[in-house]
Write a protein that holds these residues in place. Structure first.
Motif, PDB file in Angstrom:
ATOM      1  N   UNK A 123       0.846  -1.182   0.110  1.00 18.13           N
ATOM      2  CA  UNK A 123      -0.183   0.116   0.119  1.00 18.13           C
ATOM      3  C   UNK A 123       0.925   0.943   0.031  1.00 18.13           C
ATOM      4  N   UNK A 124       1.860   1.096   0.770  1.00 14.59           N
ATOM      5  CA  UNK A 124       2.953   2.424   0.584  1.00 14.59           C
ATOM      6  C   UNK A 124       3.498   2.376  -0.910  1.00 14.59           C
ATOM      7  N   UNK A 125       3.850   1.475  -1.250  1.00 15.13           N
ATOM      8  CA  UNK A 125       4.394   1.438  -2.606  1.00 15.13           C
ATOM      9  C   UNK A 125       3.212   1.930  -3.501  1.00 15.13           C
ATOM     10  N   UNK A 126       1.997   1.818  -3.584  1.00 17.39           N
ATOM     11  CA  UNK A 126       0.925   2.260  -4.370  1.00 17.39           C
ATOM     12  C   UNK A 126       1.116   3.918  -3.946  1.00 17.39           C
ATOM     13  N   UNK A 127       0.802   4.163  -2.698  1.00 18.06           N
ATOM     14  CA  UNK A 127       0.768   5.744  -2.410  1.00 18.06           C
ATOM     15  C   UNK A 127       1.901   6.219  -3.198  1.00 18.06           C
ATOM     16  N   UNK A 128       3.084   6.007  -3.236  1.00 16.70           N
ATOM     17  CA  UNK A 128       4.184   6.516  -4.105  1.00 16.70           C
ATOM     18  C   UNK A 128       3.923   6.514  -5.265  1.00 16.70           C
ATOM     19  N   UNK A 129       3.497   5.297  -5.893  1.00 19.85           N
ATOM     20  CA  UNK A 129       3.361   5.252  -7.529  1.00 19.85           C
ATOM     21  C   UNK A 129       2.343   6.200  -7.965  1.00 19.85           C
ATOM     22  N   UNK A 130       1.094   6.493  -7.245  1.00 19.51           N
ATOM     23  CA  UNK A 130       0.233   7.197  -7.795  1.00 19.51           C
ATOM     24  C   UNK A 130       0.239   8.689  -7.305  1.00 19.51           C
ATOM     25  N   UNK A 131       1.301   8.853  -6.861  1.00 15.81           N
ATOM     26  CA  UNK A 131       1.619  10.351  -6.320  1.00 15.81           C
ATOM     27  C   UNK A 131       2.364  10.999  -7.745  1.00 15.81           C
TER      28      UNK A 131
END
Length: 310
Positions: free
Chosen positions: A202-210
């Motif tokens: 979920x942290x990876x997605x938070x970064x990717x979608x930023x």
């Protein structure tokens, strides 16, 4: 610990529906091939189920409503099957069955696995065709091309397919299935490992979608649909019921805005019924919630607030 970790049974009926019953370009052919044919099939997809929700969104985005009909079981089921308890007389109005189990047994009288949704049933015979959910939506895009509406999004862009497969595999193993590994862990150690894996992704997605509006760039793909059906259930179910409680989705600014962006996109939010979702998880999973009390919150109106991602 291995015996205490949740493992999903991924053995489904592997039949596929393809144009002219041809061999598909992608994926396995381990079962029978059925021809694409308007009005021949009925998609059975309970609104409560995230895997079924995916198929309903794809069907709607592609404009296949007039060629593949939709039946929707109610939110609860017992050990036997999903039931059509919300339809008049408690029967699916097209198939005439009370339980999805009947369609499975008409095809396989000794079927012993779980009766799952989504499932595609042949209307004339009332027999199950397939319940192999990853390939159902894949084939909606690749095989029903003659019936897809002209302005439908390209859910499987050829140039992005290789990267998209990697992204979707991580979403499935670590997030779609990851919340279940947390919820159904049989030991503290198994739960904590599942929890850490979930939040890492979920942290990876938070970064990717930023830095991008959607998972693969500027347009919606099937990867977004697969992620959305978990995110939309997160605060209502997974945060508390499955103990995925480091923080709420609404406390992750990028993912929360991204999820609201999708929810407010035609084809997404109208497929969501939060009351059915909560009823399913909190009533059916008696090993986790023996009282079967269904929480009142959270307020679904939060999903309609501005997301700022345009």
């Amino acid at each position: 610990m291995a015996d205490k970790s949740f493992r999903r049974d991924m053995n489904y009926v592997p039949d596929r529906i393809t144009k002219d019953a041809r061999r598909p370009e992608h994926g396995p052919v381990d079962g029978e091939l059925w021809p694409v044919e308007p009005d021949r099939y009925r998609l059975i997809a309970a609104p409560a189920c995230p895997w079924a929700n995916r198929s309903v969104i794809v069907r709607k985005l592609l404009g296949l409503e007039d060629v593949i009909s939709l039946g929707q079981p109610g939110p609860t089921h017992d050990e036997r099957s999903w039931t059509f308890d919300l339809d008049p007389g408690g029967r699916d109005p097209v198939l005439g069955i009370e339980r999805l189990q009947e369609a499975y047994f008409r095809r396989f009288p000794d079927y012993r696995r779980g009766i799952t949704v989504p499932a595609i049933v042949e209307v004339s015979s009332g027999k199950l065709v397939t319940n192999d959910f990853p390939w159902i939506t894949h084939d909606f895009w690749h095989e029903w091309t003659d019936y897809i509406k002209p302005d439908a999004p390209d859910l499987w862009p050829a140039a992005l397919r290789e990267e998209m497969d990697v992204v979707m595999e991580r979403i499935f193993t670590e997030i779609n299935n990851g919340v279940y590994r947390c919820g159904f862990a049989g030991s503290q150690e198994a739960y904590e490992e599942a929890y850490d894996r979930l939040w890492t992704s979920l942290d990876w997605l938070e970064e990717r979608l930023a830095g991008r509006r959607y998972l693969m760039g500027d347009t919606i793909t099937e990867a977004d649909i697969r992620l959305f059906t978990t995110l939309v259930r997160f605060d209502a179910v997974y945060h508390g019921h499955f103990k995925c409680n480091r923080q709420k989705l609404s406390e992750m600014p990028v993912l929360w805005a991204y999820a609201r962006d999708l929810y407010q996109t035609p084809g997404f939010g109208e497929t969501i019924d939060f009351e059915q979702i909560k009823t399913h998880y909190y009533v059916v999973h008696t090993s986790i919630n023996p009282t079967q009390i269904v929480p009142k919150g959270p307020d679904p109106e939060a999903w309609l607030t501005p997301h700022g991602r345009g």
